[in-house]
Motif scaffolding. Structure first.
Motif, PDB file in Angstrom:
ATOM      1  N   THR A 219     -12.933   1.660  -3.058  1.00  0.00           N
ATOM      2  CA  THR A 219     -12.466   3.070  -2.446  1.00  0.00           C
ATOM      3  C   THR A 219     -10.921   2.435  -2.426  1.00  0.00           C
ATOM      4  O   THR A 219     -10.752   1.421  -2.514  1.00  0.00           O
ATOM      5  N   CYS A 220     -10.079   3.363  -2.103  1.00  0.00           N
ATOM      6  CA  CYS A 220      -8.554   3.007  -2.052  1.00  0.00           C
ATOM      7  C   CYS A 220      -7.955   3.830  -0.766  1.00  0.00           C
ATOM      8  O   CYS A 220      -8.139   5.011  -0.595  1.00  0.00           O
ATOM      9  N   LYS A 221      -7.314   3.029  -0.202  1.00  0.00           N
ATOM     10  CA  LYS A 221      -6.519   3.859   0.881  1.00  0.00           C
ATOM     11  C   LYS A 221      -4.965   3.506   0.836  1.00  0.00           C
ATOM     12  O   LYS A 221      -4.418   2.429   0.448  1.00  0.00           O
ATOM     13  N   ILE A 222      -4.292   4.910   0.811  1.00  0.00           N
ATOM     14  CA  ILE A 222      -2.912   4.792   0.573  1.00  0.00           C
ATOM     15  C   ILE A 222      -2.015   5.190   1.951  1.00  0.00           C
ATOM     16  O   ILE A 222      -2.631   6.218   2.358  1.00  0.00           O
ATOM     17  N   THR A 223      -1.109   4.447   2.473  1.00  0.00           N
ATOM     18  CA  THR A 223      -0.229   5.164   3.658  1.00  0.00           C
ATOM     19  C   THR A 223       0.899   5.344   3.415  1.00  0.00           C
ATOM     20  O   THR A 223       1.810   4.508   2.604  1.00  0.00           O
ATOM     21  N   PHE A 224       1.437   6.717   3.666  1.00  0.00           N
ATOM     22  CA  PHE A 224       2.644   7.084   3.498  1.00  0.00           C
ATOM     23  C   PHE A 224       3.323   6.841   4.713  1.00  0.00           C
ATOM     24  O   PHE A 224       3.059   7.620   5.826  1.00  0.00           O
ATOM     25  N   VAL A 225       4.340   5.852   5.029  1.00  0.00           N
ATOM     26  CA  VAL A 225       4.573   5.573   6.178  1.00  0.00           C
ATOM     27  C   VAL A 225       5.526   6.405   6.789  1.00  0.00           C
ATOM     28  O   VAL A 225       6.594   6.829   5.872  1.00  0.00           O
ATOM     29  N   LYS A 226       5.315   6.910   8.006  1.00  0.00           N
ATOM     30  CA  LYS A 226       6.399   7.904   8.520  1.00  0.00           C
ATOM     31  C   LYS A 226       7.693   7.004   8.888  1.00  0.00           C
ATOM     32  O   LYS A 226       7.496   5.944   9.711  1.00  0.00           O
ATOM     33  N   SER A 227       8.637   7.391   8.705  1.00  0.00           N
ATOM     34  CA  SER A 227      10.091   6.787   9.147  1.00  0.00           C
ATOM     35  C   SER A 227      10.128   6.921  10.738  1.00  0.00           C
ATOM     36  O   SER A 227       9.946   7.856  11.190  1.00  0.00           O
ATOM     37  N   GLY A 241      -0.735   0.415  -0.047  1.00  0.00           N
ATOM     38  CA  GLY A 241      -1.954   0.928  -0.533  1.00  0.00           C
ATOM     39  C   GLY A 241      -2.887  -0.563  -0.649  1.00  0.00           C
ATOM     40  O   GLY A 241      -2.400  -1.606  -0.882  1.00  0.00           O
ATOM     41  N   THR A 242      -4.248  -0.215  -0.587  1.00  0.00           N
ATOM     42  CA  THR A 242      -5.310  -1.335  -0.732  1.00  0.00           C
ATOM     43  C   THR A 242      -6.355  -0.816  -1.376  1.00  0.00           C
ATOM     44  O   THR A 242      -6.945   0.512  -1.492  1.00  0.00           O
ATOM     45  N   VAL A 243      -6.947  -1.541  -2.342  1.00  0.00           N
ATOM     46  CA  VAL A 243      -8.253  -1.064  -3.129  1.00  0.00           C
ATOM     47  C   VAL A 243      -9.144  -2.094  -2.394  1.00  0.00           C
ATOM     48  O   VAL A 243      -8.966  -3.460  -2.221  1.00  0.00           O
ATOM     49  N   LEU A 244     -10.299  -1.410  -1.961  1.00  0.00           N
ATOM     50  CA  LEU A 244     -11.276  -2.036  -1.020  1.00  0.00           C
ATOM     51  C   LEU A 244     -12.779  -2.263  -1.828  1.00  0.00           C
ATOM     52  O   LEU A 244     -12.764  -1.242  -2.561  1.00  0.00           O
ATOM     53  N   ASP A 245     -13.436  -3.195  -1.690  1.00  0.00           N
ATOM     54  CA  ASP A 245     -14.848  -3.160  -2.361  1.00  0.00           C
ATOM     55  C   ASP A 245     -15.674  -2.755  -1.472  1.00  0.00           C
ATOM     56  O   ASP A 245     -15.535  -2.183  -0.097  1.00  0.00           O
ATOM     57  N   GLN A 246     -16.887  -2.692  -1.918  1.00  0.00           N
ATOM     58  CA  GLN A 246     -18.159  -2.204  -0.800  1.00  0.00           C
ATOM     59  C   GLN A 246     -18.159  -2.622   0.484  1.00  0.00           C
ATOM     60  O   GLN A 246     -18.419  -1.946   1.377  1.00  0.00           O
ATOM     61  N   SER A 247     -17.856  -4.019   0.554  1.00  0.00           N
ATOM     62  CA  SER A 247     -17.898  -4.391   1.917  1.00  0.00           C
ATOM     63  C   SER A 247     -16.665  -4.539   2.651  1.00  0.00           C
ATOM     64  O   SER A 247     -16.671  -4.866   3.824  1.00  0.00           O
TER      65      SER A 247
END
Ligand code: PIF
Length: 395
Positions: A219-227, A241-247
């Motif tokens: 899965t992937c999580k992306i954060t658009f950072v609030k200034s 952003g990060t791409v995460l494996d199942q664990s």
């Protein structure tokens, strides 16, 4: 002599500029409009034409495919984690035009308005349709040999006095047939800061989660950072952003600025995975449009006989604005809105509901109501052709 960074675009045979400069709209009394409608849903307030850019919300959905090459790259990337990085870069790239688009808002399509875009050079074709008027909902579907892309977007406005938040709901979908992937993700909030002044600027913030409905490898999580209020200039427009494996372990990390580029240093060779194309000459005089955006509303003679009369390119007020006839556009916009009200009245009288032509209601895997293509557009375009179909005049 050319500036060191200037790029001579490859000729696509498409137009490279608009006929007229964008109008000065600093006199438009947005303050009066907003304050007279406090607490009211702003999507129910008719806005003057000079506040608009000559692109509508259906075309804006297509604009998200400006960097569709990232999907082509993903479709040729065997490693699922790396593939996800390209999908994420694509999801971010769709937000980049906002940096230049702080002075105008897109046209709100009328119910039943449609838009098609055939890009042989980019390998995709897209259709979109306004499927609901209140709340405004725009649906689109694009296909290519390498991917399909679809979404239905509705918007809510929240006016805070100094800023206006545009809150989208609806998921973006991408399928890659080469790997059987079906990615799905949400959109973030866009905030129009200093909405009442010419120092208006746009910011995106929130979290995007990308999942692959056909595989739980990553899965992937992306954060658009609030200034932050005290943030320095350089902390603006940050994405991580990060791409995460199942664990839940981090396999890839990437980041950058949504208007400047995204870097990933965990790939086999650390690289810039996306950066926006150079803006065309004098773009500030032309609504801040990119070359791709300039091309969206182009009406070429060979296209004209093929389009349904509901296509946005044929909408007269938007065309008038594009050609610099601002007062005429404003008047025409009123007329078109009035025609739409009249159609609505007649339908209510008959006890009928509007049925979109090219999209149908369905449930997605999570049970949400979504609008998906009914597959009829390109078939009808080919046979019998829109010129031979009895249709609804919208303007
Ligand atoms: C009219 O749309 P406008 C209204 O919906 C009106 O209620 C309706 O009459 P009806 C008319 O037929 C419509 O044409 C109003 C509203 C539309 C959007 C989504 O075009 C905005 O006059 C997304 O506009 C903006 O606009 C994204 O909603 C920006 O188009 C990044 O809410 C807004 C715009 C907010 C103002 C932003 C200004 C910043 C420059 O009688 O049928 O109800």
């Amino acid at each position: 002599s050319q500036a060191p960074n200037s790029v001579v675009p490859k000729s696509t045979g498409r137009r490279t500029t608009l006929l007229a400069h964008c109008p000065d709209n600093s006199h438009v009394g947005l303050m009066a409009i907003l304050y007279n409608n406090i607490g009211k849903d702003l999507s129910r307030v008719s806005m003057p034409a000079p506040l608009n850019e000559p692109i509508n919300l259906l075309q804006r959905l297509c604009e998200e495919l400006e960097y569709s090459a990232l999907l082509d790259t993903a479709s040729r990337t065997p490693d699922p984690y790396q593939r996800m990085v390209y999908i994420a870069a694509f999801a971010i790239s769709g937000y980049s035009p906002a940096i230049y688009r702080n002075r105008y808002k897109p046209f709100n399509p009328v119910l039943g308005e449609t838009y098609e875009c055939v890009r042989e050079d980019m390998g995709f074709r897209l259709i979109s349709e306004q499927v609901c008027h209140h709340p405004p909902i725009s649906a689109c579907h694009a296909e290519s040999d390498n991917f399909s892309f679809w979404q239905d977007q509705r918007w809510k406005n929240k006016f805070w006095g100094k800023s206006l938040e545009i809150v989208p709901t609806g998921m973006v979908n991408v399928k890659l047939p080469s790997y059987g992937d079906h990615y799905e993700w949400n959109k973030v909030v866009t905030c129009i800061h200093n909405v009442l002044s010419q120092q208006r600027y746009l910011e995106h913030y929130g979290e995007v989660t990308i999942t692959n409905l056909n595989s739980n490898v990553c899965t992937c999580k992306i954060t658009f950072v609030k200034s932050r209020y005290w943030g320095s200039e350089t902390s603006k427009n940050e994405v991580q952003g990060t791409v995460l494996d199942q664990s839940g372990s981090v396999i890839h990390r990437f980041g950058g600025l949504w208007h400047e580029g995204i870097y990933c240093d965990t790939l086999p060779t650390p690289e810039c995975i996306w950066k926006p194309n150079a803006q065309p000459k004098d773009y500030l005089l032309y609504y801040g449009f990119s070359t791709f955006a300039i091309e969206l509303n182009e009406l070429s003679p060979d296209l004209l006989p093929l389009l349904p009369p509901t296509d946005s390119r044929l909408r007269p007020d938007q065309r008038m604005l594009e050609e610099g006839q601002v007062d005429e556009s404003d008047k025409k916009k009123d007329e078109i809105e009035e025609m739409q009200r009249e159609r609505r009245k007649q339908m209510t009288k008959r006890g009928e509901d509007h049925q979109p032509r090219f999209f149908k209601k369905a449930k997605d895997a999570s049970g949400r109501d979504v609008w998906i293509t009914n597959g009829s557009y390109w078939k009808l375009r080919e046979n019998p052709g829109f010129a031979n179909i009895e249709k609804m005049a919208l303007w």
